[in-house]
Motif scaffolding. Structure first.
Motif, short mmCIF file in Angstrom:
data_model
loop_
_atom_site.label_atom_id
_atom_site.label_comp_id
_atom_site.label_asym_id
_atom_site.label_seq_id
_atom_site.Cartn_x
_atom_site.Cartn_y
_atom_site.Cartn_z
N ALA A 153 14.18 5.40 1.73
CA ALA A 153 13.87 3.98 1.87
C ALA A 153 14.81 3.10 1.05
N ARG A 154 15.63 3.70 0.20
CA ARG A 154 16.45 2.93 -0.74
C ARG A 154 17.39 1.94 -0.05
N GLU A 155 18.05 2.37 1.02
CA GLU A 155 18.99 1.48 1.70
C GLU A 155 18.27 0.31 2.34
N ASP A 156 17.13 0.58 2.99
CA ASP A 156 16.35 -0.50 3.60
C ASP A 156 15.84 -1.47 2.54
N ILE A 157 15.45 -0.94 1.39
CA ILE A 157 14.93 -1.78 0.32
C ILE A 157 16.04 -2.65 -0.27
N ILE A 207 8.72 -3.94 -7.51
CA ILE A 207 8.40 -3.32 -8.79
C ILE A 207 7.45 -2.15 -8.51
N TRP A 208 7.41 -1.19 -9.45
CA TRP A 208 6.51 -0.05 -9.29
C TRP A 208 6.21 0.54 -10.67
N PRO A 209 5.07 1.22 -10.78
CA PRO A 209 4.76 1.87 -12.07
C PRO A 209 5.69 3.05 -12.32
N PRO A 210 5.92 3.39 -13.58
CA PRO A 210 6.76 4.55 -13.86
C PRO A 210 6.07 5.84 -13.41
N ALA A 211 6.85 6.83 -13.06
CA ALA A 211 6.31 8.13 -12.65
C ALA A 211 5.68 8.83 -13.85
N PRO A 212 4.74 9.77 -13.59
CA PRO A 212 4.10 10.50 -14.70
C PRO A 212 5.09 11.20 -15.62
N ASP A 213 6.23 11.62 -15.09
CA ASP A 213 7.22 12.31 -15.93
C ASP A 213 8.27 11.37 -16.52
N ASP A 214 8.11 10.07 -16.33
CA ASP A 214 9.04 9.08 -16.87
C ASP A 214 8.86 9.02 -18.39
N PRO A 215 9.93 9.23 -19.16
CA PRO A 215 9.79 9.23 -20.62
C PRO A 215 9.37 7.87 -21.19
N GLU A 237 4.28 3.41 -6.18
CA GLU A 237 5.17 4.37 -6.84
C GLU A 237 6.60 4.03 -6.44
N ALA A 238 7.56 4.68 -7.06
CA ALA A 238 8.97 4.42 -6.74
C ALA A 238 9.21 4.66 -5.25
N PRO A 244 0.78 -1.24 0.00
CA PRO A 244 0.00 0.00 0.00
C PRO A 244 0.81 1.29 0.00
N GLY A 245 2.13 1.23 0.23
CA GLY A 245 2.93 2.45 0.27
C GLY A 245 4.35 2.19 -0.18
N SER A 246 5.12 3.24 -0.36
CA SER A 246 6.49 3.12 -0.84
C SER A 246 7.52 3.60 0.18
N ASP A 247 7.08 3.89 1.40
CA ASP A 247 8.02 4.27 2.45
C ASP A 247 8.61 3.00 3.08
N ALA A 248 9.76 3.14 3.72
CA ALA A 248 10.49 1.98 4.25
C ALA A 248 9.67 1.17 5.23
N THR A 249 8.92 1.81 6.10
CA THR A 249 8.14 1.09 7.12
C THR A 249 7.06 0.24 6.48
#
Length: 200
Positions: free
Chosen positions: A111-115, A130-138, A105-106, A61-66
């Motif tokens: 959270a990158r180190e924990d992930i 995995i996550w969907p690309p951001a709206p500004d992702d080319p 989302e990304a 449900p979320g993209s934060d480390a916790t």
């Protein structure tokens, strides 16, 4: 199959995973097995099965480390029961497990180190995010989910159907010299062959 999760387009994740999974011998199961884990599988969870492994898509449900850590732990507990039951039904043959967490989302930068630590852990199963690309992702119009190719069991090159794993064991073809050595080892035993070669 559970209803589609509302926080991500989980059907697009199925669409990306299905063909890649099929290439390595997986098939998506029609309904999730029952597990006694305290946390039920979230809406949108899907399971792919092969003779040698299982792959579980677990919406997060979320993209934060916790939140990612909590989802990984819940998915791992649920998946552990599925893997143990699968091994029991296959006569004790070990099964590999691949837990794929679908983030909305990304991951947040903090959270990158924990992930990374989570993905390096092989406790119970391999874990991937995995996550969907951001709206500004080319690439957002050609890529529905980021990092699907990094799921270890799916990230193989397009090697064709002849390389799909099976439950059958095959004896490799060996040349005549190797076959002669093999027959000698079977006839006199390894210690005698080693002793003979050492004293030669």
């Amino acid at each position: 199959m559970p209803e589609q999760a509302t926080h991500v387009d989980i059907a697009s994740a199925y669409a990306e995973l299905d063909p890649l999974s099929a290439k390595v011998g997986f098939k998506r199961v029609d309904s999730l097995p029952h597990a006694e884990a305290t946390t039920p599988a979230p809406q949108g969870t899907a399971l792919w099965s092969a003779t040698y492994a299982r792959l579980l898509l677990w919406p997060c449900p979320g993209s934060d480390a916790t939140t990612v850590e909590a989802s990984a732990q819940a998915g791992q507990r649920w998946f552990d029961e599925v893997l143990v039951e699968g091994e029991r039904r296959s006569g004790g043959r070990p099964l590999d497990g691949y837990l794929v967490l679908a983030l909305p989302e990304a991951p947040q930068d903090d959270a990158r180190e924990d992930i990374r630590r989570l993905e390096l852990s092989t406790q119970v199963c391999r874990k991937h995010l995995i996550w969907p690309p951001a709206p500004d992702d080319p690439d957002r119009h050609i890529v529905c989910w980021r990092r699907v190719a990094e799921v270890t069991v799916l990230g193989f090159p397009d090697i064709g159907a002849e390389a799909v794993p099976s439950g059958e064991l095959y004896w490799p073809e060996i040349d005549t010299e190797a076959m002669a050595l093999w027959e000698e080892l079977n006839a006199i035993g390894v210690p005698a062959a080693v002793s003979r070669d050492t004293n030669a």
